[in-house]
Scaffold this motif. Structure first.
Motif, PDB file in Angstrom:
ATOM      1  N   TYR A 265     -52.815  39.631  -8.839  1.00 22.20           N
ATOM      2  CA  TYR A 265     -53.023  38.696  -7.738  1.00 22.20           C
ATOM      3  C   TYR A 265     -51.904  38.907  -6.721  1.00 22.20           C
ATOM      4  CZ  TYR A 265     -55.997  36.319 -11.144  1.00 22.20           C
ATOM      5  OH  TYR A 265     -56.963  36.031 -12.072  1.00 22.20           O
ATOM      6  N   ILE A 266     -52.293  39.087  -5.464  1.00 19.70           N
ATOM      7  CA  ILE A 266     -51.329  39.379  -4.407  1.00 19.70           C
ATOM      8  C   ILE A 266     -51.224  38.159  -3.489  1.00 19.70           C
ATOM      9  CG2 ILE A 266     -50.700  40.942  -2.547  1.00 19.70           C
ATOM     10  CD1 ILE A 266     -50.787  42.224  -5.328  1.00 19.70           C
ATOM     11  N   PRO A 267     -50.009  37.654  -3.230  1.00 14.43           N
ATOM     12  CA  PRO A 267     -49.865  36.491  -2.335  1.00 14.43           C
ATOM     13  C   PRO A 267     -50.093  36.878  -0.873  1.00 14.43           C
ATOM     14  CG  PRO A 267     -47.709  37.266  -3.015  1.00 14.43           C
ATOM     15  CD  PRO A 267     -48.708  38.085  -3.784  1.00 14.43           C
ATOM     16  N   LEU A 268     -50.708  35.959  -0.148  1.00 11.44           N
ATOM     17  CA  LEU A 268     -50.971  36.125   1.281  1.00 11.44           C
ATOM     18  C   LEU A 268     -50.380  34.934   2.014  1.00 11.44           C
ATOM     19  CD1 LEU A 268     -52.305  37.447   3.749  1.00 11.44           C
ATOM     20  CD2 LEU A 268     -54.439  36.288   3.122  1.00 11.44           C
ATOM     21  N   SER A 269     -49.450  35.191   2.903  1.00  6.55           N
ATOM     22  CA  SER A 269     -48.754  34.112   3.606  1.00  6.55           C
ATOM     23  C   SER A 269     -49.668  33.440   4.630  1.00  6.55           C
ATOM     24  CB  SER A 269     -47.500  34.658   4.302  1.00  6.55           C
ATOM     25  OG  SER A 269     -46.913  33.679   5.130  1.00  6.55           O
ATOM     26  N   ILE A 270     -49.555  32.115   4.706  1.00  7.00           N
ATOM     27  CA  ILE A 270     -50.300  31.365   5.717  1.00  7.00           C
ATOM     28  C   ILE A 270     -49.847  31.773   7.118  1.00  7.00           C
ATOM     29  CG2 ILE A 270     -50.726  29.050   6.626  1.00  7.00           C
ATOM     30  CD1 ILE A 270     -52.227  29.649   4.091  1.00  7.00           C
ATOM     31  N   TYR A 271     -48.576  32.090   7.258  1.00  8.60           N
ATOM     32  CA  TYR A 271     -48.061  32.512   8.556  1.00  8.60           C
ATOM     33  C   TYR A 271     -48.769  33.785   9.019  1.00  8.60           C
ATOM     34  CZ  TYR A 271     -44.806  34.127  12.137  1.00  8.60           C
ATOM     35  OH  TYR A 271     -44.250  34.571  13.311  1.00  8.60           O
ATOM     36  N   ASP A 272     -48.922  34.765   8.117  1.00 11.61           N
ATOM     37  CA  ASP A 272     -49.626  35.999   8.482  1.00 11.61           C
ATOM     38  C   ASP A 272     -51.094  35.724   8.788  1.00 11.61           C
ATOM     39  OD1 ASP A 272     -47.297  37.431   8.113  1.00 11.61           O
ATOM     40  OD2 ASP A 272     -47.751  37.931   6.021  1.00 11.61           O
ATOM     41  N   LEU A 273     -51.700  34.848   7.997  1.00  2.31           N
ATOM     42  CA  LEU A 273     -53.113  34.535   8.200  1.00  2.31           C
ATOM     43  C   LEU A 273     -53.336  33.897   9.568  1.00  2.31           C
ATOM     44  CD1 LEU A 273     -55.822  34.639   6.631  1.00  2.31           C
ATOM     45  CD2 LEU A 273     -55.391  32.275   5.952  1.00  2.31           C
ATOM     46  N   GLN A 274     -52.455  32.995   9.955  1.00  6.81           N
ATOM     47  CA  GLN A 274     -52.591  32.352  11.254  1.00  6.81           C
ATOM     48  C   GLN A 274     -52.289  33.318  12.389  1.00  6.81           C
ATOM     49  OE1 GLN A 274     -50.098  31.274  13.634  1.00  6.81           O
ATOM     50  NE2 GLN A 274     -51.680  30.255  14.887  1.00  6.81           N
ATOM     51  N   ALA A 275     -51.333  34.216  12.180  1.00 11.14           N
ATOM     52  CA  ALA A 275     -50.995  35.187  13.221  1.00 11.14           C
ATOM     53  C   ALA A 275     -52.150  36.155  13.459  1.00 11.14           C
ATOM     54  CB  ALA A 275     -49.729  35.938  12.832  1.00 11.14           C
ATOM     55  N   TRP A 276     -52.834  36.556  12.410  1.00 17.36           N
ATOM     56  CA  TRP A 276     -53.960  37.488  12.561  1.00 17.36           C
ATOM     57  C   TRP A 276     -55.175  36.789  13.186  1.00 17.36           C
ATOM     58  CZ3 TRP A 276     -53.357  39.044   6.749  1.00 17.36           C
ATOM     59  CH2 TRP A 276     -52.197  39.815   6.613  1.00 17.36           C
ATOM     60  N   THR A 277     -55.400  35.530  12.796  1.00 21.73           N
ATOM     61  CA  THR A 277     -56.588  34.817  13.289  1.00 21.73           C
ATOM     62  C   THR A 277     -56.394  34.342  14.717  1.00 21.73           C
ATOM     63  OG1 THR A 277     -56.991  34.064  11.019  1.00 21.73           O
ATOM     64  CG2 THR A 277     -58.200  32.954  12.772  1.00 21.73           C
ATOM     65  N   GLY A 278     -55.192  33.945  15.065  1.00 23.80           N
ATOM     66  CA  GLY A 278     -54.932  33.469  16.422  1.00 23.80           C
ATOM     67  C   GLY A 278     -55.480  32.080  16.664  1.00 23.80           C
ATOM     68  N   ASN A 279     -55.408  31.662  17.913  1.00 26.48           N
ATOM     69  CA  ASN A 279     -55.862  30.336  18.323  1.00 26.48           C
ATOM     70  C   ASN A 279     -56.882  30.466  19.452  1.00 26.48           C
ATOM     71  OD1 ASN A 279     -54.069  28.840  16.597  1.00 26.48           O
ATOM     72  ND2 ASN A 279     -52.409  29.422  17.983  1.00 26.48           N
ATOM     73  N   PRO A 280     -57.812  29.532  19.502  1.00 28.76           N
ATOM     74  CA  PRO A 280     -58.055  28.392  18.607  1.00 28.76           C
ATOM     75  C   PRO A 280     -58.806  28.813  17.356  1.00 28.76           C
ATOM     76  CG  PRO A 280     -59.641  28.373  20.379  1.00 28.76           C
ATOM     77  CD  PRO A 280     -58.713  29.518  20.662  1.00 28.76           C
ATOM     78  N   ALA A 281     -58.623  28.054  16.291  1.00 28.74           N
ATOM     79  CA  ALA A 281     -59.259  28.391  15.021  1.00 28.74           C
ATOM     80  C   ALA A 281     -59.414  27.146  14.173  1.00 28.74           C
ATOM     81  CB  ALA A 281     -58.439  29.446  14.276  1.00 28.74           C
ATOM     82  N   ILE A 282     -60.380  27.191  13.284  1.00 27.06           N
ATOM     83  CA  ILE A 282     -60.602  26.155  12.269  1.00 27.06           C
ATOM     84  C   ILE A 282     -60.500  26.832  10.915  1.00 27.06           C
ATOM     85  CG2 ILE A 282     -62.249  24.536  11.271  1.00 27.06           C
ATOM     86  CD1 ILE A 282     -63.417  24.075  13.969  1.00 27.06           C
ATOM     87  N   TYR A 283     -59.770  26.201   9.993  1.00 30.19           N
ATOM     88  CA  TYR A 283     -59.570  26.756   8.666  1.00 30.19           C
ATOM     89  C   TYR A 283     -60.185  25.820   7.627  1.00 30.19           C
ATOM     90  CZ  TYR A 283     -56.114  29.649  11.065  1.00 30.19           C
ATOM     91  OH  TYR A 283     -55.483  30.512  11.935  1.00 30.19           O
ATOM     92  N   VAL A 284     -60.941  26.400   6.732  1.00 29.33           N
ATOM     93  CA  VAL A 284     -61.533  25.667   5.617  1.00 29.33           C
ATOM     94  C   VAL A 284     -61.030  26.316   4.338  1.00 29.33           C
ATOM     95  CG1 VAL A 284     -63.651  24.917   4.482  1.00 29.33           C
ATOM     96  CG2 VAL A 284     -63.583  25.118   6.975  1.00 29.33           C
ATOM     97  N   PHE A 285     -60.255  25.571   3.548  1.00 33.95           N
ATOM     98  CA  PHE A 285     -59.702  26.090   2.303  1.00 33.95           C
ATOM     99  C   PHE A 285     -60.377  25.380   1.135  1.00 33.95           C
ATOM    100  CE2 PHE A 285     -56.388  28.871   3.743  1.00 33.95           C
ATOM    101  CZ  PHE A 285     -56.091  28.412   5.012  1.00 33.95           C
TER     102      PHE A 285
END
Length: 308
Positions: A265-285
């Protein structure tokens, strides 16, 4: 002290009822007729019940009331019966003060500029201009309508292998998108769940562009997010992450994906995820412990790591 009124025998009351205030001894120094209009010491302003008047007939009237009638009279003086009571004599503001208030946040207290503006004069009844009211009403509303142009669906299920920090008892909830993943081959079930999730979102937004990543690696997620942002341009991106096949999110703001051989299992940072997705965005976890992800986003916003 009230004077000039003879003693009267106290009425018989039930133990659970509180006795009325004691009437002071009589005195001949004050004319009895002058006490006819004085209120009882136990009365409250605005009461109109049978306990509210006192005089020559007040004492005898109390003695003739039963405990049930006294209790009902007290309830009527507070709540007000349908045929009368204190509520009927109250103004709407006084009645409203008796009940708890809802929608008391600052944004709920703001005026509606369309309703307060006065007859095309450009000002409201309180003297505020329409421009000022528009500014007040728009500090929490979206300024422009926005479309969700791209939807990224990330499913980390690893069907057949439970994550190490989750102990699933039998029976337990296993269905994903109303599909039992153990009812068919793992890869076939993963594909079926991905298609079912996309079909559910398509009912809400049929014109968006959908992209699936099933049991992805970090690089797969990065390519997916960048591609969705490029397609959406300045519009909204929706990212749905299903992590029921990986460990819980960490307190450091990380979710989990897989390596290429599905051995780690490889960790994925929320910071990287938000940087790649950009704004505006909606996240469903959709995962266990999703509140940790929300806290990480809030911390990221406080430190200025995200905008919009």
């Amino acid at each position: 002290m009230l004077e000039g009124q003879p003693n009267s025998p106290a009425p018989q009351r039930q133990p659970h009822l509180s006795a009325p205030p004691a009437i002071p001894p009589a005195s001949d120094d004050l004319d009895r007729s002058s006490l006819a209009g004085l209120p009882s010491p136990g009365d409250r302003p605005g009461r109109t019940s049978g306990l509210g008047a006192m005089g020559d007939a007040g004492s005898s009237g109390r003695g003739s009331e039963s405990p049930v009638e006294l209790t009902q009279s007290r309830e009527n003086s507070v709540h007000g019966p349908s045929h009368g009571g204190a509520m009927t004599a109250m103004t709407p503001e006084m009645q409203l003060a008796l009940y708890p208030m809802f929608f008391c946040e600052e944004r709920h207290m703001e005026r509606n500029h369309t309703g307060d503006s006065g007859g095309g004069t450009g000002t409201s009844g309180s003297g505020e201009t329409e421009a000022e009211l528009e500014l007040v009403g728009s500090n929490w509303r979206m300024k422009d309508r926005m479309k969700t142009m791209s939807v990224a669906l990330i499913l980390c299920l690893n069907i057949g292998v439970d994550p190490p920090d989750v102990l699933k008892i039998s029976p337990c909830a296993r269905m994903q998108c109303w599909i039992n993943p153990l009812s068919m081959a793992p890869q076939k079930a993963l594909d079926a769940i991905g298609k079912a999730l996309q079909a559910q979102y398509e009912r809400w937004q049929p014109r968006a562009k959908y992209k699936l990543q099933l049991d992805p690696t970090v690089e797969d997620v990065k390519k997916l997010c960048i591609s969705c942002r490029r397609n959406a341009k300045n519009e909204r991106v929706l990212l749905h992450y299903n992590g029921h096949g990986v460990p819980r999110p960490t307190v450091n703001g990380e979710v989990w994906v897989f390596n290429k051989s599905y051995t780690q299992y490889i960790p994925l940072s929320i910071y990287d995820l938000q940087a790649w997705t950009g704004n505006p965005a909606i996240y469903v976890f959709d995962c266990s412990g999703a509140g940790l992800v929300v806290n990480s986003f809030l911390q990221l916003a406080e430190h200025g790591g995200m905008s919009g």
